[in-house]
Motif scaffolding. Structure first.
Motif, PDB file in Angstrom:
ATOM      1  N   VAL A  38      40.646 -12.604  -8.442  1.00 62.63           N
ATOM      2  CA  VAL A  38      40.184 -11.291  -7.981  1.00 62.63           C
ATOM      3  C   VAL A  38      39.824 -10.408  -9.168  1.00 62.63           C
ATOM      4  CG1 VAL A  38      40.916  -9.171  -6.828  1.00 62.63           C
ATOM      5  CG2 VAL A  38      41.379 -11.366  -5.769  1.00 62.63           C
ATOM      6  N   VAL A  39      40.638 -10.435 -10.212  1.00 63.56           N
ATOM      7  CA  VAL A  39      40.357  -9.627 -11.398  1.00 63.56           C
ATOM      8  C   VAL A  39      39.067 -10.097 -12.077  1.00 63.56           C
ATOM      9  CG1 VAL A  39      41.199  -9.061 -13.717  1.00 63.56           C
ATOM     10  CG2 VAL A  39      42.742  -8.959 -11.764  1.00 63.56           C
ATOM     11  N   ILE A  40      38.913 -11.396 -12.231  1.00 58.29           N
ATOM     12  CA  ILE A  40      37.692 -11.929 -12.857  1.00 58.29           C
ATOM     13  C   ILE A  40      36.463 -11.589 -12.012  1.00 58.29           C
ATOM     14  CG2 ILE A  40      36.466 -14.063 -13.438  1.00 58.29           C
ATOM     15  CD1 ILE A  40      39.179 -15.184 -14.327  1.00 58.29           C
ATOM     16  N   GLY A  41      36.583 -11.716 -10.704  1.00 62.19           N
ATOM     17  CA  GLY A  41      35.475 -11.359  -9.823  1.00 62.19           C
ATOM     18  C   GLY A  41      35.118  -9.884  -9.917  1.00 62.19           C
ATOM     19  N   GLY A  42      36.127  -9.032 -10.014  1.00 52.57           N
ATOM     20  CA  GLY A  42      35.873  -7.601 -10.167  1.00 52.57           C
ATOM     21  C   GLY A  42      35.168  -7.278 -11.469  1.00 52.57           C
ATOM     22  N   ILE A  43      35.568  -7.946 -12.536  1.00 49.80           N
ATOM     23  CA  ILE A  43      34.911  -7.746 -13.829  1.00 49.80           C
ATOM     24  C   ILE A  43      33.463  -8.194 -13.764  1.00 49.80           C
ATOM     25  CG2 ILE A  43      34.862  -8.534 -16.230  1.00 49.80           C
ATOM     26  CD1 ILE A  43      37.955  -8.594 -16.075  1.00 49.80           C
ATOM     27  N   GLU A  44      33.203  -9.315 -13.117  1.00 49.65           N
ATOM     28  CA  GLU A  44      31.831  -9.802 -12.981  1.00 49.65           C
ATOM     29  C   GLU A  44      30.978  -8.818 -12.182  1.00 49.65           C
ATOM     30  OE1 GLU A  44      30.298 -12.454 -14.313  1.00 49.65           O
ATOM     31  OE2 GLU A  44      32.106 -12.886 -15.425  1.00 49.65           O
ATOM     32  N   LEU A  45      31.539  -8.258 -11.110  1.00 48.37           N
ATOM     33  CA  LEU A  45      30.784  -7.285 -10.330  1.00 48.37           C
ATOM     34  C   LEU A  45      30.483  -6.029 -11.144  1.00 48.37           C
ATOM     35  CD1 LEU A  45      32.307  -7.374  -6.740  1.00 48.37           C
ATOM     36  CD2 LEU A  45      30.053  -8.093  -7.464  1.00 48.37           C
ATOM     37  N   LEU A  46      31.459  -5.561 -11.904  1.00 43.38           N
ATOM     38  CA  LEU A  46      31.228  -4.382 -12.742  1.00 43.38           C
ATOM     39  C   LEU A  46      30.164  -4.652 -13.797  1.00 43.38           C
ATOM     40  CD1 LEU A  46      34.840  -3.025 -13.258  1.00 43.38           C
ATOM     41  CD2 LEU A  46      33.008  -2.017 -11.893  1.00 43.38           C
ATOM     42  N   GLU A  47      30.186  -5.822 -14.392  1.00 43.98           N
ATOM     43  CA  GLU A  47      29.177  -6.170 -15.398  1.00 43.98           C
ATOM     44  C   GLU A  47      27.790  -6.264 -14.773  1.00 43.98           C
ATOM     45  OE1 GLU A  47      30.247  -9.671 -17.492  1.00 43.98           O
ATOM     46  OE2 GLU A  47      31.744  -8.654 -18.704  1.00 43.98           O
ATOM     47  N   SER A  48      27.698  -6.800 -13.563  1.00 47.27           N
ATOM     48  CA  SER A  48      26.378  -6.920 -12.928  1.00 47.27           C
ATOM     49  C   SER A  48      25.814  -5.544 -12.569  1.00 47.27           C
ATOM     50  CB  SER A  48      26.448  -7.805 -11.685  1.00 47.27           C
ATOM     51  OG  SER A  48      27.112  -7.153 -10.628  1.00 47.27           O
TER      52      SER A  48
END
Length: 52
Positions: A38-48
């Motif tokens: 979940v944390v990695i997915g959240g970081i990816e969404l923020l970067e996108s």
């Protein structure tokens, strides 16, 4: 593509953390692995979002 990966990681992590907390993948348990996803997915969404 990062958005799709982020959403997929968040959904998969949420399912692991909520529904399979005691499931083991080798030496990983379901809940901590789900939280990390979940944390990695959240970081990816923020970067996108930040790139746009």
């Amino acid at each position: 593509m990062k958005r799709v990966f982020g959403l997929t990681a968040i959904v998969a992590g949420g399912v692991l953390a909520l529904f399979f907390p005691d499931l083991e993948f080798g030496w990983f348990r379901g809940r901590p692995l789900g939280i990390v996803l979940v944390v990695i997915g959240g970081i990816e969404l923020l970067e996108s979002r930040r790139r746009r």
